[in-house]
Design a protein around this motif. Structure first.
Motif, mmCIF file in Angstrom:
data_model
loop_
_atom_site.group_PDB
_atom_site.id
_atom_site.type_symbol
_atom_site.label_atom_id
_atom_site.label_comp_id
_atom_site.label_asym_id
_atom_site.label_seq_id
_atom_site.Cartn_x
_atom_site.Cartn_y
_atom_site.Cartn_z
ATOM 1 N N GLU A 30 0.823 -1.208 0.000
ATOM 2 C CA GLU A 30 0.000 0.000 0.000
ATOM 3 C C GLU A 30 0.858 1.259 0.000
ATOM 4 N N GLY A 65 -8.966 -0.533 1.062
ATOM 5 C CA GLY A 65 -8.879 -1.774 1.836
ATOM 6 C C GLY A 65 -8.973 -2.986 0.937
ATOM 7 N N LYS A 67 -8.740 -7.463 0.806
ATOM 8 C CA LYS A 67 -7.904 -8.525 1.376
ATOM 9 C C LYS A 67 -6.472 -8.531 0.838
ATOM 10 N N ARG A 119 -16.822 -3.136 -0.692
ATOM 11 C CA ARG A 119 -16.023 -2.846 0.499
ATOM 12 C C ARG A 119 -16.709 -1.835 1.402
#
Length: 357
Positions: A30, A65, A67, A119
């Protein structure tokens, strides 16, 4: 720059011999994405402020976000042959590219399914549709997906590996994209005439739309990043990736009908609403009594979910998930990969297929 700073102030060198939470790995990916996207947004913002807003919406969808399974499987596929001493920093751009590609797929999939949330947030076409109407929302969502796919190509090209290695990585990446598009087309095709679909064809869709680009090809992508093409490892990754990837989609089928929207971030019953011929629904039709079959065609969404459960189809899907995971783990058991990578991949098989969202 991504070489120096990571989300949460984690350094690239801190990617550990870690358990399945993968906190440092996810933060590293990220951080790489955030650093890459910042100048991309600035470039578009300089052309026109509305383009900056458009690009920031794309960034927010990427960073919302999820997984992060695809970069995670790719990392452990790489780690399995590169070992703990491998240069994790060098492969981060390639791992981030998989997440940009995933956002492209999600945005287009949500548009085709007319899904309201993803999400736990509004989908791209709903975000833009709320501003300027439904047609504008659909057009903008297509462009958001396209932009993410271009960004994925750009970030992948920044991976500091030898040209010959990157060529092999790119071949896997291209195959991954083709199979994802092929699976999505079959998915859409199935909705046009679900009565003529079958369990076997639903599994073909699952294999190509989801399994290949969630588990199978990311693992092979990781193998290519390591600069090797060990046939024994490649075969173990192929079997594990196909079976665990199919099990992942089968779990998704169950969550699409029975999942808690507060946990999944998506409305329950979308597959029932659209008539998508998933493996779960095809099994339900096969196992239904004549009376149940007739009611499946006419009942509301809530009652349809009850009928599907009454047929025993969800229990059968659970059996299929268990069998596929067992097959995948068997293939992995004797593969010549790092012991820790094998252990994590075993854990990931459970995480991916027994998840609540």
């Amino acid at each position: 720059m991504a070489n120096d700073t990571l989300a949460g102030n984690l350094r690239l060198g801190a990617i550990p011999r870690q358990q399945v939470s993968h906190t440092a790995l996810v933060n590293a990916v990220e951080g790489t994405l955030a650093d890459f996207l910042t100048p991309q947004i600035a470039m578009l913002d300089a052309i026109d402020p509305s383009l900056g807003g458009f690009a920031r919406t794309a960034r927010d969808l990427v960073m919302a976000g999820g997984k992060r399974l695809r970069p995670t499987f790719a990392y452990w596929g790489w780690r399995g042959v590169a070992g703990a001493g491998g240069n994790a920093e060098a492969v981060l751009p390639a791992l981030g590219a998989l997440e940009l590609m995933h956002t492209f797929a999600l945005v287009h999939d949500d548009l085709m399914d007319d899904s309201a949330t993803r999400r736990g947030r509004p989908t791209a076409h709903r975000i833009f549709g709320a501003r300027h109407g439904e047609r504008f929302g659909s057009s903008a969502a297509v462009l958001i997906g396209d932009l993410c796919l271009v960004w994925a190509d750009q970030l992948l090209a920044r991976t500091p590996l030898p040209a010959a290695t990157l060529l092999e990585v790119r071949a896997r990446y291209d195959r991954m994209r083709i199979e994802a598009v092929a699976g999505q087309y079959l998915d859409v095709l199935g909705e046009t005439d679900p009565a003529s679909w079958s369990v076997d064809r639903a599994l073909v869709v699952a294999r190509h739309k989801t399994a290949s680009y969630t588990v199978q090809w990311p693992l092979d992508f990781g193998l290519a990043l390591a600069g090797t093409d060990d046939p024994e490892v490649a075969e173990a990754y192929r079997v594990y990736g196909t079976t665990v990837g199919e099990a992942f989609q089968l779990r998704d089928d169950l969550l699409g009908v029975y999942g808690d929207p507060a946990v999944t971030g998506k409305p329950a019953g979308d597959d029932l609403r659209t008539g998508k011929p998933t493996t779960l629904l095809m099994l339900a039709r096969r196992m239904a009594t004549p009376a149940q079959l007739g009611e499946l065609d006419t009942a509301g969404i809530g009652r349809k979910a009850e009928i599907v459960a009454e047929t025993g189809a969800p229990a059968r899907v659970e059996e299929m998930i268990r069998a596929r995971v067992a097959e995948g783990l068997t293939a992995l058991a004797d593969a010549p990969i790092e012991t820790e990578a094998r252990s994590v991949l075993v854990e990931l098989a459970t995480v991916a297929t027994q998840r609540p969202a």
